[in-house]
Design a protein around this motif. Structure first.
Motif, PDB file in Angstrom:
ATOM      1  N   ARG A 216       1.077   4.218  -2.833  1.00 35.66           N
ATOM      2  CA  ARG A 216       0.877   5.618  -2.449  1.00 35.66           C
ATOM      3  C   ARG A 216       2.029   6.485  -2.961  1.00 35.66           C
ATOM      4  NH1 ARG A 216       0.812   4.912   2.603  1.00 35.66           N
ATOM      5  NH2 ARG A 216      -1.429   4.577   2.836  1.00 35.66           N
ATOM      6  N   GLN A 217       3.253   5.970  -2.886  1.00 36.87           N
ATOM      7  CA  GLN A 217       4.409   6.722  -3.369  1.00 36.87           C
ATOM      8  C   GLN A 217       4.333   6.951  -4.882  1.00 36.87           C
ATOM      9  OE1 GLN A 217       8.148   5.054  -2.128  1.00 36.87           O
ATOM     10  NE2 GLN A 217       7.506   4.814  -0.005  1.00 36.87           N
TER      11      GLN A 217
ATOM     12  N   MET B 164       1.646   7.074  -6.690  1.00 35.04           N
ATOM     13  CA  MET B 164       0.558   8.012  -6.955  1.00 35.04           C
ATOM     14  C   MET B 164       0.987   9.438  -6.620  1.00 35.04           C
ATOM     15  SD  MET B 164      -3.395   7.621  -5.797  1.00 35.04           S
ATOM     16  CE  MET B 164      -4.677   8.606  -6.607  1.00 35.04           C
ATOM     17  N   THR B 165       1.713   9.590  -5.513  1.00 38.78           N
ATOM     18  CA  THR B 165       2.187  10.915  -5.107  1.00 38.78           C
ATOM     19  C   THR B 165       3.132  11.500  -6.156  1.00 38.78           C
ATOM     20  OG1 THR B 165       1.987  10.349  -2.758  1.00 38.78           O
ATOM     21  CG2 THR B 165       3.421  12.213  -3.318  1.00 38.78           C
TER      22      THR B 165
ATOM     23  N   LYS C 288       0.826  -1.202   0.000  1.00 37.83           N
ATOM     24  CA  LYS C 288       0.000   0.000   0.000  1.00 37.83           C
ATOM     25  C   LYS C 288       0.860   1.252   0.000  1.00 37.83           C
ATOM     26  CE  LYS C 288      -3.928   2.067   2.420  1.00 37.83           C
ATOM     27  NZ  LYS C 288      -4.881   1.917   3.563  1.00 37.83           N
ATOM     28  N   ASN C 289       1.956   1.230   0.751  1.00 39.80           N
ATOM     29  CA  ASN C 289       2.856   2.369   0.794  1.00 39.80           C
ATOM     30  C   ASN C 289       3.551   2.574  -0.553  1.00 39.80           C
ATOM     31  OD1 ASN C 289       4.368   4.475   2.291  1.00 39.80           O
ATOM     32  ND2 ASN C 289       6.112   3.117   1.908  1.00 39.80           N
TER      33      ASN C 289
END
Length: 210
Positions: free
Chosen positions: A19-20, A22-23, A15-16
């Protein structure tokens, strides 16, 4: 097979990672970070979230990649959103090396699509249920012969479409593939083919033109 870390820790790590990506706006890596069955939904969510409003060409590059990779049937309702997302720059779904070839084509283009059906009427309906056609009749004929279901026959459907209505022209799989909305297609011929015995290389599932 046991994981080297607890499941909860592994899922949190994944998940992390997502998220990275996507960021960073690394959209291609983000979409393909997910398993194939989920990529259409991920891309649709990004469209709905407005992530490509400032750079629509990025979307069309992604749409080309997801289309080429997907094993979902062409009558899947999600394709209508992904191929008609309301974003400009649709020409970018055609690779830059192929755009001059598309530009050189006549205003009205002849297309072919291979399908399986019980009769002429259902063959026409089957052809108009999808998005993918070919400029080459022999390519359509090849798809018409693949994995024919019981009680069905191979057909090649001929049609025309106006160049302005083409969503993309794709050559990466050597199929001279044209992506277009079936509502823009005019069927000109419905040809029943003689069924051939399946070969070993015909047994690999593929979305294709059928």
């Amino acid at each position: 097979m046991a994981l080297p870390v607890p499941v909860e820790e592994f899922l949190a790590f994944r998940k992390n990672q997502a998220r990275q990506l996507m960021t960073k706006g690394s959209w291609l890596n983000f979409v393909f970070f997910h398993s194939r069955p989920f990529r259409m939904d991920i891309l649709a969510d990004l469209v709905r979230g407005g992530h490509f409003s400032e750079n629509p060409e990025t979307y069309w590059d992604l749409a080309r990649a997801v289309w080429a990779d997907s094993e979902q049937p062409e009558d899947d309702a999600r394709w209508r959103l992904l191929l008609n997302p309301g974003l400009p720059g649709r020409a970018a779904m055609t690779h830059s090396k192929d755009r001059p070839l598309l530009e050189e084509m006549p205003d009205t283009i002849t297309l072919y699509r291979g399908v399986h059906a019980k009769d002429d009427a259902s063959a026409k309906d089957a052809a108009l249920s999808g998005w993918s056609w070919s400029l080459k009749e022999d390519t359509a004929a090849w798809f018409a012969q693949r994995l024919i279901g019981k009680g069905k026959q191979p057909y090649v459907i001929g049609a025309t479409v106006e160049k302005r209505d083409i969503i993309a022209y794709l050559t990466s799989r050597n199929e001279d593939e044209i992506i277009t909305d079936s509502t823009c297609v005019q069927v000109t011929s419905v040809k029943l083919q003689k069924a051939k015995k399946s070969r070993e290389d015909d047994l690999v599932p593929m979305r294709g033109f059928s």
